[in-house]
Design an enzyme around this catalytic site. Structure first.
Site, PDB file in Angstrom:
ATOM      1  CD  GLU B  61     -30.998 -30.619  18.354  1.00 39.05           C
ATOM      2  OE1 GLU B  61     -31.933 -30.576  19.190  1.00 39.05           O
ATOM      3  OE2 GLU B  61     -30.600 -31.689  17.849  1.00 39.05           O
ATOM      4  CG  HIS B 129     -33.447 -35.879   8.449  1.00 36.69           C
ATOM      5  ND1 HIS B 129     -34.620 -35.794   9.148  1.00 36.69           N
ATOM      6  CD2 HIS B 129     -32.508 -36.323   9.331  1.00 36.69           C
ATOM      7  CE1 HIS B 129     -34.406 -36.199  10.399  1.00 36.69           C
ATOM      8  NE2 HIS B 129     -33.136 -36.506  10.535  1.00 36.69           N
TER       9      HIS B 129
END
Ligand SMILES: Cc1ncc(C[n+]2csc(CCOP(=O)(O)OP(=O)(O)O)c2C)c(N)n1
Ligand SMILES: [Mg+2]
Lengths: 336, 334
Positions: B61, B129
């Site tokens: 990322e 998440h």
């Protein structure tokens, strides 16, 4: 040692004026940094000031090998690169003084020099943060079918950071024209390479990504120039990235606040014996590229330029407070 | 003319149109190509635009955003995708220390117009998440933070983000991709990246929200309308810059404000709105500003527990009643 042609060095494809310019730039960087340290002590410069003294051959050799169109991003130890690129010493000094006439208008200081007109996209102060950016510049070059190489300058310490590994993987995976130029000056702040890195030779880390890599004597400006030239050709010809580890040393502390408890005076002296400027000077004289007199003239000109830079910085205005909130956003904002 | 589109299709249209309009626009992210995107926003794009412009990346990322920054400086218009906002944490250094700083720190010499698309939401995905982090980005000067709730805004704001010159964090929501709504025709439908919208007028209580919270607010307003309580519903659309004026104007009329946010209440976007509103309109307030937010726990997996954590329509209705003193003023969802 003798040279065949006066004004040239054997096996080096640089003209006398180019060689003398390299000498001048190294001396300029040295003097600029010494004077910056003095000005720091006088309180004219504040914050972090990372000096480049001892490492001049890396910036000067590498920049000389680059094309004007190539991209450059560096770490925060960036004064040497700015000067080697030919940016005006007065505007560099003014930036250190936090003045409106500085390279970035006093917004960045020592760690954030930049000049878009030279494709020098900045010095970055987060260790390793510039590496993915360099890969992105390489991506842009490739995407746009340009022949520009993105040069990334960083320290040994940066190679232990995740951003380094992500950037190398991207660059190799996508065959991006990126030259990774690692200045191994033996320390990251006060931590020796041997205390921070499982692998002692930085260039060996590149093999994990199949990136060709080599080590160079970073105190030898011509050696840096030669290897950089070759590396840039490799990148420019669509072969993907290249990795250079320049072995060098900073004589001064990491920044002005460094107590230097982590290394011995002997070690510093040892490195000073292979001073990059002295080595180059000796070579130029030995091969009759220049006379003592010619070099002394250059030295005096540098002295004057640095003194003038200080005068200019001193007399320059501070940034206008009215500009404080300028350049946060490029597009207008009308809601409040 | 307008057509009805899903939120997902509105996003797809925006991306396609901008990619056809400007060759410099390209997409980069994890599994956006061969896999078609975790939420299928870019399904078929690889076939349509090829691997140069639809780039599957490693799971990196920080690198994804950092390459975006460099590519933008180098003259491209990257639209990078972070699979979910939870993973944006790994890119925080590039977003906050680099992307957001470049224009100012280098004195306006160059910009880094990167659009970072990402998505938040929940659905029994457990603690790592199911998080809501818009406040992390909205805190940072230099970033624009967009959070569209309806298809029209999804399309218009994404196009505006791609055409603009500032870095944009573009936050989608996993539970509203199938929501439908009118989207104006034409490739020139582009929205500026600022300004809240009053989507339902009312005189009694103002409810402010964005993303999925907007739908909760709307549902609550419709239900309350049956008993004569008229809520004004504001969809923020853009969190930074924050359009406080639109909220203040509404509060000057309704004198009551309820904020619906899916993130944790402490230090959240709602706290910022409440503070800003009282600075400008304290004399207009007839009740404390109330926030409906998530319970402050890491998100549990079990269905029943998860439902307890997140805001829902009933919690919004309760808050509106509390603002109207129809029920005791107890803090909602702490
Ligand atoms: C991410 C991050 N961590 C820590 C620091 C503090 N810091 C600044 S320079 C430095 C050492 C970096 O060493 P190296 O990469 O070898 O470069 P050098 O300073 O030796 O040129 C550290 C730890 C920082 N700027 N960024
Ligand atoms: Mg070092």
């Amino acid at each position: 040692m003798t040279s065949t042609v006066d004004g040239q060095l054997p096996g080096v494809a640089l003209t006398k004026s180019e060689l003398l310019e390299m000498y001048r730039l190294m001396v300029l960087i040295r003097r600029f940094e010494e004077v910056a340290a003095e000005q720091y002590a006088l309180g004219k410069i504040a914050g972090f000031l990372h000096l480049y003294i001892g490492e001049e051959a890396v910036a000067v050799g590498a920049i000389r090998a680059m094309d004007p169109e190539d991209h450059l991003v560096t770490h925060y130890r960036d004064h040497g690169y700015a000067l080697a690129l030919g940016l005006e010493p007065r505007r560099c000094m003014a930036e250190l003084f936090g003045k409106a006439t500085g390279l970035v208008g006093g917004r960045g200081g020592s760690m954030h020099f930049a000049d878009a007109s030279k494709h020098f996209w900045g010095g970055y102060a987060i260790v390793a943060g510039l590496l993915p950016i360099a890969a992105g510049l390489g991506l842009a070059s490739k995407y746009l079918n340009q022949r520009r190489v993105a040069v990334a300058v960083f320290g040994d310490g940066a190679t232990n950071n995740g951003a380094f590994h992500e950037a190398l993987n991207f660059a190799a995976l996508w065959k991006l024209p990126v030259l990774f130029l690692c200045e191994n000056n033996q320390y990251g702040m006060g931590t020796a390479v041997s205390h921070a890195s499982a692998v002692r030779e930085m260039y060996r880390k590149a093999c994990a990504y199949d990136i060709p890599a080599e080590q160079v004597d970073g105190q030898d400006v011509l050696a840096v120039y030669e290897v950089t030239k070759r590396a840039l050709e490799h990148c420019r010809n669509g072969n993907g990235p290249y990795f250079i580890e320049a072995l060098t040393y900073r004589y001064r502390g990491h920044s002005m606040a460094d107590p230097e408890t982590y290394r011995s005076k002997e070690e510093v002296e040892e490195w000073r014996r292979r001073d990059p400027i002295v080595l180059f000077r000796q070579k130029l004289l030995a091969h009759n590229v220049a006379t003592e007199e010619e070099l002394a003239t250059l030295d005096r000109a540098v002295e004057e330029a640095v003194a003038e830079a200080v005068r200019f910085a001193d007399e320059s205005p501070e940034p206008d407070p009215a500009t404080l909130t300028q350049y946060v956003y490029a597009d207008p904002i009308t809601v409040h | 003319m307008a057509r009805e589109l899903t939120y997902r299709d509105a996003l797809r249209e925006a991306l396609r149109e901008e990619m056809y309009r400007d060759e410099r626009v390209f997409l980069m992210g994890e599994d956006i190509g061969a896999y078609g995107g975790s939420y299928a926003v870019t399904r078929g794009f690889l076939q349509e635009f090829g691997p140069e412009r639809v780039r599957d990346t490693p799971i990196a990322e920080l690198g994804i955003v950092g390459l975006g920054v460099g590519a933008a400086i180098g003259g491209l218009r990257p639209v990078v995708e972070l699979m979910t906002i939870n993973f944006a944490l790994l890119a925080m250094d590039q977003i906050v220390n680099h992307l957001a700083k470049i224009y100012y720190m280098f004195n306006g010499q160059f910009t880094a117009p990167v659009v970072v698309r990402t998505v938040e939401g929940f659905g029994q995905l457990a603690a790592t998440h199911s998080q809501f982090f818009e406040n992390y980005f909205a805190y940072v000067p230099g970033l624009r933070v967009v959070a569209p709730a309806v298809p029209k805004d999804a399309k218009g704001l994404l196009k505006g983000a791609i055409r603009g010159n500032d870095p944009v964090i573009f936050i989608e929501h996993s539970l509203i991709y199938r929501n439908r709504g009118e989207v104006p025709d034409g490739e020139d439908f582009v929205l500026p990246l600022e300004g809240a919208e009053v989507r339902r007028e009312g005189r009694d209580v103002t409810i402010v929200s964005w993303l999925r919270g907007y739908y909760l607010a709307l549902g609550a307003a419709e239900e309350l309308a049956r008993e004569g309580i008229e809520c004004e519903v504001i969809d923020l659309r853009v969190l930074r810059p924050l359009d406080i004026e639109t909220i203040v104007r509404s509060v000057q009329k309704t004198n009551r404000l309820v904020i619906v946010e899916e993130g944790w209440k402490s230090f959240g976007v709602g706290a910022e709105i409440a503070a800003s509103v009282q600075e400008r309109a304290i004399d207009y307030l007839d009740a404390p500003i109330l926030r409906v937010a998530s319970v402050e726990v890491p998100m549990p997996y079990a269905r029943n527990l998860e439902r307890l954590v997140v805001p829902n329509k009933d919690k919004v209705i309760e808050a509106v009643r509390a603002a109207l003193y129809q029920r005791a003023l107890v803090p909602v969802a702490r």
